[in-house]
Write an enzyme that holds these catalytic residues in place. Structure first.
Site, mmCIF file in Angstrom:
data_model
loop_
_atom_site.group_PDB
_atom_site.id
_atom_site.type_symbol
_atom_site.label_atom_id
_atom_site.label_comp_id
_atom_site.label_asym_id
_atom_site.label_seq_id
_atom_site.Cartn_x
_atom_site.Cartn_y
_atom_site.Cartn_z
ATOM 1 N N ASP A 1 4.732 0.804 11.911
ATOM 2 C CA ASP A 1 3.429 0.165 11.597
ATOM 3 C C ASP A 1 3.612 -1.398 11.876
ATOM 4 O O ASP A 1 2.322 -1.909 11.678
ATOM 5 C CB ASP A 1 3.435 0.447 9.859
ATOM 6 N N LYS B 1 0.983 -1.210 -0.104
ATOM 7 C CA LYS B 1 0.101 -0.095 -0.032
ATOM 8 C C LYS B 1 0.916 1.241 -0.025
ATOM 9 O O LYS B 1 0.496 2.278 -0.726
ATOM 10 C CB LYS B 1 -0.719 -0.190 1.277
ATOM 11 N N ASN B 2 1.780 1.273 0.817
ATOM 12 C CA ASN B 2 2.588 2.658 1.161
ATOM 13 C C ASN B 2 3.659 2.743 0.080
ATOM 14 O O ASN B 2 4.356 3.854 -0.152
ATOM 15 C CB ASN B 2 3.579 2.502 2.317
ATOM 16 N N ARG C 1 0.610 14.883 13.199
ATOM 17 C CA ARG C 1 1.170 14.589 11.821
ATOM 18 C C ARG C 1 0.976 15.977 11.023
ATOM 19 O O ARG C 1 0.243 15.979 10.132
ATOM 20 C CB ARG C 1 0.320 13.459 11.029
ATOM 21 N N ARG D 1 -8.508 -0.617 4.850
ATOM 22 C CA ARG D 1 -7.461 0.389 4.096
ATOM 23 C C ARG D 1 -6.165 -0.164 3.826
ATOM 24 O O ARG D 1 -5.682 0.120 2.883
ATOM 25 C CB ARG D 1 -7.337 1.519 5.219
ATOM 26 N N CYS E 1 -4.817 12.815 12.944
ATOM 27 C CA CYS E 1 -5.450 11.521 12.705
ATOM 28 C C CYS E 1 -5.180 10.939 14.094
ATOM 29 O O CYS E 1 -4.471 11.224 14.970
ATOM 30 C CB CYS E 1 -5.113 10.591 11.463
HETATM 31 C C1 LIG Z 1 1.360 6.123 3.275
HETATM 32 C C2 LIG Z 1 2.532 5.990 3.940
HETATM 33 O O1 LIG Z 1 3.544 5.517 3.531
HETATM 34 N N1 LIG Z 1 2.231 6.108 5.322
HETATM 35 C C3 LIG Z 1 3.689 5.780 6.190
HETATM 36 C C4 LIG Z 1 4.252 7.225 6.217
HETATM 37 O O2 LIG Z 1 3.664 7.973 6.825
HETATM 38 P P1 LIG Z 1 4.164 9.529 6.744
HETATM 39 O O3 LIG Z 1 4.886 9.706 5.585
HETATM 40 O O4 LIG Z 1 2.937 10.412 6.903
HETATM 41 O O5 LIG Z 1 5.014 9.548 7.984
HETATM 42 P P2 LIG Z 1 6.461 10.597 8.424
HETATM 43 O O6 LIG Z 1 7.651 9.647 8.017
HETATM 44 O O7 LIG Z 1 6.189 11.899 7.425
HETATM 45 O O8 LIG Z 1 6.246 11.138 9.736
HETATM 46 C C5 LIG Z 1 7.307 10.631 10.767
HETATM 47 C C6 LIG Z 1 7.119 11.746 11.844
HETATM 48 O O9 LIG Z 1 7.426 12.700 11.405
HETATM 49 C C7 LIG Z 1 6.355 13.873 11.697
HETATM 50 N N2 LIG Z 1 6.144 14.933 10.354
HETATM 51 C C8 LIG Z 1 6.211 14.422 9.515
HETATM 52 C C9 LIG Z 1 6.101 15.124 8.202
HETATM 53 C C10 LIG Z 1 6.234 16.507 8.447
HETATM 54 O O10 LIG Z 1 5.914 17.475 7.635
HETATM 55 N N3 LIG Z 1 6.295 16.908 9.798
HETATM 56 C C11 LIG Z 1 6.297 16.155 11.016
HETATM 57 O O11 LIG Z 1 6.423 16.712 11.968
HETATM 58 C C12 LIG Z 1 5.191 12.846 11.948
HETATM 59 O O12 LIG Z 1 4.204 13.579 12.615
HETATM 60 C C13 LIG Z 1 5.650 11.820 12.467
HETATM 61 O O13 LIG Z 1 5.657 12.003 13.652
HETATM 62 O O14 LIG Z 1 5.393 6.835 7.227
HETATM 63 C C14 LIG Z 1 5.353 6.414 8.477
HETATM 64 C C15 LIG Z 1 6.309 6.257 9.338
HETATM 65 O O15 LIG Z 1 7.005 5.250 8.883
HETATM 66 C C16 LIG Z 1 4.139 5.124 8.504
HETATM 67 O O16 LIG Z 1 3.699 5.167 9.840
HETATM 68 C C17 LIG Z 1 3.013 5.293 7.563
HETATM 69 O O17 LIG Z 1 2.322 4.155 7.407
HETATM 70 C C1 LIG Z 2 -0.114 4.912 9.390
HETATM 71 C C2 LIG Z 2 -0.502 4.279 8.203
HETATM 72 O O1 LIG Z 2 -0.834 4.629 6.951
HETATM 73 P P1 LIG Z 2 -1.319 6.324 6.768
HETATM 74 O O2 LIG Z 2 0.319 6.888 6.691
HETATM 75 O O3 LIG Z 2 -1.863 6.380 5.408
HETATM 76 O O4 LIG Z 2 -2.067 6.969 7.853
HETATM 77 C C3 LIG Z 2 -0.091 2.815 8.224
HETATM 78 O O5 LIG Z 2 -0.135 2.195 7.087
HETATM 79 O O6 LIG Z 2 -0.050 2.180 9.139
#
Ligand SMILES: CC(=O)N[C@H]1[C@@H](OP(=O)(O)OP(=O)(O)OC[C@H]2O[C@@H](n3ccc(=O)[nH]c3=O)[C@H](O)[C@@H]2O)O[C@H](CO)[C@@H](O)[C@@H]1O
Ligand SMILES: C=C(OP(=O)(O)O)C(=O)O
Length: 438
Positions: A318, A22-23, A127, A410, A122
């Protein structure tokens, strides 16, 4: 609402197919916006999140055809973003799925402007998307937040067009989504972009592989420094999505909790080395075999091991909830520390309803293994928390009823079919029947 009921106590045996990730698939689909030519993606999982991304891209004008795989393998999607009718990603579609924000980089890079709803917080944490926005600003974008929307515009060139330029983006901490948005934007920017402290996840490497097939030059994907040479335009491509390492880890832990021996077909152990090590320490047997990964557990329960979540190549957040479910029935204790999201322990009270012994203190949970969980009605608030309750149900005596099944839809392609085929006693109960039986 539909329910899932698990009647615990049966070991798992057989072969279980691992779907496309998915990711990985979500950013790859967003990358379809970068080109006017068709992009064909194979091994796409059948998931609600893929349907959400499909709706969002269609609303931008992308034509998407889906070829269903009748044999249970992944679908093939052909995306064609020849005519884009809108560069606005509306709140109603973005709020359903945070990964929607991945259209921002591609829209801005190809059309010079994008208006994307802020995804909002969320269940697992706040996030924010500040790193995405600061990174795009380094490529020359003007970014404003207005009425809950991100409004971004690329700089005007002397010829009147709008195009991002290359730049150096040093992330203060690792973000998977920000790295992906920046890589896609940089692929159409003028000149070279350097991403420092970039995410190293396999999904980043998969995206780099696709962007390279589309004509970009990318070095260092999978390390913490990624360099991208942008192009004036990108071509179409044909690409196969990597196997889902989180689904792989989830079913490996299902075997750990239920016992038995299962081959995870299509799984790649190399994508989850830290998980393989940790599960090995817990007493599971994991062996790469022809076409997949064999996972086995004998008569003895697993052993308690400590674990901390970290960005790749560390143990993935995850899989934290699933690992916690496994540790609830381990011999001994396990300290589990969550370092990525501030609110990712919502499965704890629900596991407690099933007899688990867990104490949370700030970002750590002390799990003391119990000899037996008992089935209970439970509720979960996010995807991985939901599946941790399914895993706990496989080990529990009696029936576990999981509500809010839409979370599972999802991210888990045909979960009930896959586990049933390996001998689990699990069923999906449609809303009407669930209501009639309550
Ligand atoms: C669709 C997808 O691929 N989702 C994955 C992606 O989410 P996602 O890409 O949203 O996760 P991030 O790696 O960006 O988040 C990591 C941390 O950085 C923080 N943050 C992130 C961006 C930003 O602009 N500012 C900030 O503060 C987030 O709140 C979190 O605490 O990576 C996460 C961490 O491995 C996984 O749990 C999710 O399943
Ligand atoms: C947190 C997850 O996905 P998303 O970043 O799409 O919320 C996940 O795949 O566990």
């Amino acid at each position: 609402m539909d329910q899932i009921r698990v009647h615990g106590g049966r070991p798992l045996h057989g072969r279980l197919p691992i779907s496309g990730a998915k990711n990985a698939a979500l950013p790859l689909m967003a990358a379809g916006l970068l080109t006017a030519e068709p992009l064909r993606l194979a091994n796409v999982p059948r998931l609600a999140d893929i349907a959400s991304m499909t709706s969002l891209l269609r609303q931008h004008g992308v034509r998407i055809e889906r070829l269903d795989a009748s044999d249970g393998a992944g679908d093939t999607l052909t995306l064609s973003a020849e005519e884009i009718v809108s560069t606005v990603a509306p709140y109603d579609l973005v709020r359903k799925m945070r990964a929607s924000v991945l259209v921002l980089g591609p829209l801005l890079a190809r059309f010079g402007e994008a208006t994307v709803s802020l995804p909002g917080g969320c269940a697992i944490g706040n996030r924010p998307v500040d790193l995405h926005l600061k990174g795009l600003a380094e490529l020359g974008a003007e970014v404003e937040i207005e009425n809950g929307y991100i409004k971004a515009g690329a700089p005007r060139s002397p010829g009147g067009g709008r195009r991002l330029h290359g730049g150096r983006v040093a992330f203060p901490f690792v973000s998977v989504g920000a790295t992906e948005n920046l890589m896609m934007a940089a692929a159409l920017a003028g000149g070279e972009t350097e991403l420092v402290n970039a995410a190293r996840e396999p999904e980043i490497v998969d995206l780099a592989r696709l962007l390279t097939s589309m004509g970009a030059t990318i070095e260092g994907a999978g390390t913490d420094t990624v360099r991208i040479q942008g192009r004036e335009s990108l071509s179409g491509a044909v690409h196969r999505v990597i196997p889902d390492r989180i689904e792989t880890g989830t079913y490996a832990m299902a075997v750990g909790i239920a016992g038995g021996e299962v081959v995870l077909d299509g799984a790649e152990a190399g994508l989850i080395a830290s998980v393989v090590d940790t599960l090995g320490d817990a007493g599971l047997r994991l062996e790469p075999v022809e076409g997949g990964l064999l996972v086995a557990r004998g008569a003895d329960p697993v052993i308690g091991v400590d674990m901390m979540t970290e960005p790749y190549p560390g143990f993935p957040t995850d899989l934290q909830a699933q690992f916690m479910a496994l540790m609830t029935v381990a011999k001994g204790a396990s300290m589990i520390t969550e370092t990525i999201f501030e609110n990712r322990f919502m499965h704890v009270p629900e596991l407690g309803r099933m007899g688990a012994n867990i104490n949370v203190h700030h970002a750590s949970a002390m799990v003391r293994g119990v000899p037996q969980l008992t089935g209970a009605p439970v509720m979960a608030t996010d995807l991985r928390a939901s599946v941790s309750l399914v895993l706990a149900g496989l080990a529990a005596s009696g029936t576990t009823t999981i509500n809010r099944v839409y979370h599972l839809d999802r991210g888990y392609d045909r979960l009930v079919d896959k586990l049933s085929a390996c001998g689990a006693h699990i069923e999906r109960v449609p809303t009407e029947r669930a209501a009639a039986e309550e």
